[in-house]
Design an enzyme around this catalytic site. Structure first.
Site, PDB file in Angstrom:
ATOM      1  N   HIS A  99       0.367  -1.095  -0.094  1.00 27.61           N
ATOM      2  CA  HIS A  99      -0.125  -0.011  -0.229  1.00 27.61           C
ATOM      3  C   HIS A  99       0.399   1.049   0.141  1.00 27.61           C
ATOM      4  O   HIS A  99      -0.381   2.891  -0.331  1.00 27.61           O
ATOM      5  CB  HIS A  99      -1.342   0.072   0.770  1.00 27.61           C
ATOM      6  N   ASP A 122      -9.916   0.567   4.216  1.00 29.47           N
ATOM      7  CA  ASP A 122      -8.600  -0.060   4.584  1.00 29.47           C
ATOM      8  C   ASP A 122      -9.138  -0.609   6.113  1.00 29.47           C
ATOM      9  O   ASP A 122      -9.858  -0.258   7.253  1.00 29.47           O
ATOM     10  CB  ASP A 122      -7.638   0.596   4.927  1.00 29.47           C
ATOM     11  N   ASP A 126      -3.504   3.917   7.974  1.00 27.29           N
ATOM     12  CA  ASP A 126      -1.724   4.413   6.610  1.00 27.29           C
ATOM     13  C   ASP A 126      -1.716   5.334   6.802  1.00 27.29           C
ATOM     14  O   ASP A 126      -1.818   6.728   6.135  1.00 27.29           O
ATOM     15  CB  ASP A 126      -2.056   3.497   5.826  1.00 27.29           C
ATOM     16  N   GLU A 272      -2.013  -5.244  -1.431  1.00 24.72           N
ATOM     17  CA  GLU A 272      -1.829  -5.866  -0.262  1.00 24.72           C
ATOM     18  C   GLU A 272      -1.670  -6.952  -0.213  1.00 24.72           C
ATOM     19  O   GLU A 272      -1.851  -7.931   0.285  1.00 24.72           O
ATOM     20  CB  GLU A 272      -2.030  -5.460   0.526  1.00 24.72           C
TER      21      GLU A 272
HETATM   22  N1  ARG Z   1      -1.035  -1.026   4.772  1.00 24.74           N
HETATM   23  C1  ARG Z   1      -1.153  -1.992   5.545  1.00 24.74           C
HETATM   24  N2  ARG Z   1      -1.534  -3.062   5.563  1.00 24.74           N
HETATM   25  N3  ARG Z   1      -0.462  -1.501   6.258  1.00 24.74           N
HETATM   26  C2  ARG Z   1      -0.240  -1.855   7.623  1.00 24.74           C
HETATM   27  C3  ARG Z   1      -0.082  -0.758   8.941  1.00 24.74           C
HETATM   28  C4  ARG Z   1       0.203  -1.247   9.985  1.00 24.74           C
HETATM   29  C5  ARG Z   1       0.636  -0.374  10.844  1.00 24.74           C
HETATM   30  N4  ARG Z   1      -0.187   0.865  11.809  1.00 24.74           N
HETATM   31  C6  ARG Z   1       1.891  -0.329  10.621  1.00 24.74           C
HETATM   32  O1  ARG Z   1       2.384   1.073  10.135  1.00 24.74           O
HETATM   33  O2  ARG Z   1       2.968  -1.038  10.957  1.00 24.74           O
HETATM   34 MN    MN Z   2      -3.384  -0.476   4.098  1.00 23.52          MN
HETATM   35 MN    MN Z   3      -4.304  -2.386   6.021  1.00 21.46          MN
END
Ligand code: ARG
Ligand code: MN
Ligand code: MN
Length: 301
Positions: A99, A122, A126, A272
C-alpha cells in the site's frame, strides 16, 4: 470505460516477501479478461520498474523508515503514469504490491485534478509517520504523506507538498489504528469511519454519508484506495497484515456498488495481495478475483 492497468510489484513498503507477486498473480488469474468482458477497453501498461535492494540496506536512507528512497522513487514513477493516464482520458487502475504505492497514485491523480477526494478503504489508517510508526514500514504512512504529514522524501513525491486536503479524505473500515494515527485523525478532523462506527450505524448509512459529503464538497476527482485487508482476516489469509472483524465479501461488494454507482470515481488502487502466504486453496486470490469481477461489472462503461 478506457482503463489503464498499472502494475506495481512493490514489497519494500511492507517488508514482506511475496507482496511483489500481486500484479503477476492477478494477471495470471484473468484480470485483463475480466475488465474486457465487462465492456471496457483495457490498456495494460505493464509493471512499474522496482529496483532491487538487499535487505541489509533497508535502513540505509533513514533509521526509522525502510527502503525510503526506493519507495519514493517508485512512487514518483507511478505518479507520472497515473497523471499521463488521466491526461489521455483513461481510468488508472493500479494493482499492487503493497500500500505504499497509494502515495504515488494520489500524487499523480492530484496533479491532474484541482480538488480531489480520497476514499481509503482499509483495516488500517496508513497515517503514520516515521515518528509514530510501530514498524518502520512505509505502507503504514502513504495517506499521511498525501496530506503533507511526515518526512519530506514522502510528502514531496512527484511534486512538493500537499496532494489532498484532510477534509477530502475518507477512511472506511479501520479497526487496527495506532495511537499516533488516532491523534493525527483527531488533529486533522478526518472523516474516519472505523469498523465500530460502521457496525453501530450500518454500512448503508455510512456509505450514504460519504457520498453526500463528497457531492457537497465539489471535488473534481475521487480516488479509491482499496486495501484487501479491509475484508475479514478469514477471507484474506494471503495479505501481510490481516485483521479480524472485517467486511464480508457481500459488504465489500456493496461498497463498490454504492461508490461506483455514483460515477464520480476517477482512479483506483487494489493492493496488498500476497500470494506467497495465501492458503492451500488460494482463498485470497479467489476472493480478490471475485471482488474484481464485481468492480468491473459495476463500473460504468
Ligand atoms: N497497508 C497496510 N497493510 N498497512 C498496515 C500498517 C500496519 C501498522 N499500522 C504500521 O504502521 O506498521
Ligand atoms: Mn493499507
Ligand atoms: Mn491495511
Amino acid at each position: 470505460m478506457d482503463i489503464n492497468l498499472i502494475g506495481v510489484p512493490l514489497k519494500y513498503g511492507c517488508d514482506r516477501d511475496g507482496a511483489q507477486l500481486g500484479p503477476a498473480t492477478l494477471r495470471e488469474n484473468g484480470i485483463i479478461d475480466i475488465i474486457k468482458k465487462n465492456g471496457h477497453d483495457v490498456h495494460d501498461m505493464g509493471d512499474i520498474y522496482i529496483p532491487y535492494v538487499v535487505s541489509e540496506d533497508k535502513y540505509k536512507d533513514h533509521p526509522k523508515m525502510k527502503y525510503l528512497n526506493t519507495v519514493a522513487e517508485v512512487n514518483s514513477n507511478l505518479a507520472n503514469n497515473v497523471y499521463c493516464s488521466l491526461k489521455g482520458q483513461s481510468f488508472p487502475f493500479i494493482i499492487g504490491g503493497d500500500h505504499a504505492l497509494g502515495a504515488g497514485s494520489i500524487a499523480g491523480a492530484s496533479k491532474f485534478f484541482k480538488n480531489m477526494a480520497v476514499i481509503w478503504i482499509d483495516a488500517h489508517g496508513d497515517i503514520n509517520t516515521y515518528e509514530t510508526s510501530p514498524s518502520g514500514n512505509i505502507h503504514g504512512m502513504p495517506l499521511a504523506a498525501s496530506m503533507n504529514v511526515g518526512h519530506p522524501a514522502l510528502t514531496n513525491i512527484y511534486y512538493d507538498g500537499i496532494k489532498v486536503i484532510p477534509q477530502n479524505v475518507y477512511i472506511l473500515g479501520g479497526r487496527d489504528i495506532d495511537s499516533g494515527e488516532f491523534a493525527l485523525a483527531d488533529e486533522l478532523n478526518l472523516n474516519m469511519y472505523t469498523m465500530d462506527i460502521v457496525r453501530e450505524r450500518g454500512l448503508d448509512n455510512v456509505l450514504e454519508e460519504i457520498v453526500e459529503k463528497i457531492k457537497a464538497s465539489n471535488v473534481d476527482g475521487v480516488h479509491i484506495s482499496f486495501d484487501i485487508d479491509v475484508l475479514d482476516s478469514s477471507l484474506v489469509p494471503g495479505t501481510g497484515t490481516p485483521v479480524a472483524g472485517g467486511f464480508s465479501i457481500e459488504e465489500g461488494k456493496e461498497i463498490f456498488t454504492t461508490l461506483l454507482g455514483e460515477k464520480f470515481i476517477t482512479s483506483m488502487d487494489f493492493v496488498e495481495l500476497n500470494p506467497k502466504i495465501d492458503n492451500e486453496d488460494k482463498r485470497t486470490t479467489k476472493n480478490c478475483i471475485e471482488m474484481l469481477e464485481h468492480i468491473f461489472s459495476t463500473m460504468h462503461n
